[in-house]
Scaffold this active site. Structure first.
Site, mmCIF file in Angstrom:
data_model
loop_
_atom_site.group_PDB
_atom_site.id
_atom_site.type_symbol
_atom_site.label_atom_id
_atom_site.label_comp_id
_atom_site.label_asym_id
_atom_site.label_seq_id
_atom_site.Cartn_x
_atom_site.Cartn_y
_atom_site.Cartn_z
ATOM 1 C CB CYS A 220 37.966 39.023 34.402
ATOM 2 S SG CYS A 220 39.098 37.805 33.717
ATOM 3 C CB THR A 221 36.777 43.947 36.535
ATOM 4 O OG1 THR A 221 37.263 43.151 37.626
ATOM 5 C CG2 THR A 221 35.793 44.979 37.066
#
Length: 220
Positions: A45-46
């Protein structure tokens, strides 16, 4: 409530990294992308949030706002932002919605109703189903939905291509073929008769099959 293409995207109010929003009011009279994440400080997700930040200008050109949703408290999402910028080199200038009570995830069918009412103690694995992209039109209806497992990073170039197709097909009444990219040939939908097509597309078309008629992409 089960959501599908054509459903009204549920409205909600929530805290975000840019202050409180009312979702439908925030969308306004434009388009929106809502993409969700199972937890802050997770590796895939980063990379996703950072890449999406780099596409911000492209979405803006298309009259489209973007918002992330993370099943965490607002403080956690805010503390996550520097990591995202460090990893991607892109400043996150869109809101990340806090869903620490899991209300939005449930509203959008990403978590079961009995999943609890707090993000506290939950892991990304608990929230594995919170991995959806919604394209929402100015009428607040869902135009497209993409669902991914949490181990697979999403292709946001494809989301941009999909948005281009959806906006073009609504604006010009055409369809787009496999792997279509902006500027390439389009398809006359079967619902348009040859007679009506003559009036609508005076330049003519290429008949591949009786049901497959190609035309250059209509221009604005």
């Amino acid at each position: 409530m089960t959501l599908s293409i054509g459903s009204i995207a549920p409205d909600f109010t929530a805290e975000t990294t840019q202050g409180p929003i009312s979702f439908h009011e925030w969308i306004g009279d434009g388009w929106a992308i809502l993409f969700s994440h199972p937890k802050a400080f997770t590796p895939v997700c980063t990379t996703e949030l950072g890449y999406m930040a780099g596409l911000g200008e492209e979405f803006a050109k298309r009259g489209t706002k973007i918002a992330g949703l993370s099943v965490d408290a607002n403080d956690d999402n805010t503390r996550w932002l520097p990591d995202i910028e460090e990893v991607s080199g892109n400043h996150v200038d869109y809101p990340i919605i806090s869903d620490s009570e899991l209300k939005v995830a449930k509203l959008y069918n990403m978590l079961e109703a009995d999943s609890g009412d707090s993000a506290a103690g939950r892991t990304a694995a608990n929230n594995a189903t919170v991995r959806t992209v919604y394209i929402i039109g100015p009428d607040k209806k869902i135009r497209a939905m993409l669902l991914y497992p949490m181990s697979t990073g999403r292709n946001f170039d494809e989301v941009l291509r999909l948005l281009d197709s959806v906006q073009l097909t609504e604006r010009k009444g055409v369809a787009t073929p496999v792997n279509w990219k902006p500027g390439e040939d389009c398809i006359i939908p079967p619902s348009v008769s040859d007679e009506d097509a003559k009036a609508k597309y005076p330049g003519g078309w290429e008949t591949v099959k009786s049901y497959l008629r190609r035309i250059p992409q209509p221009q604005d």
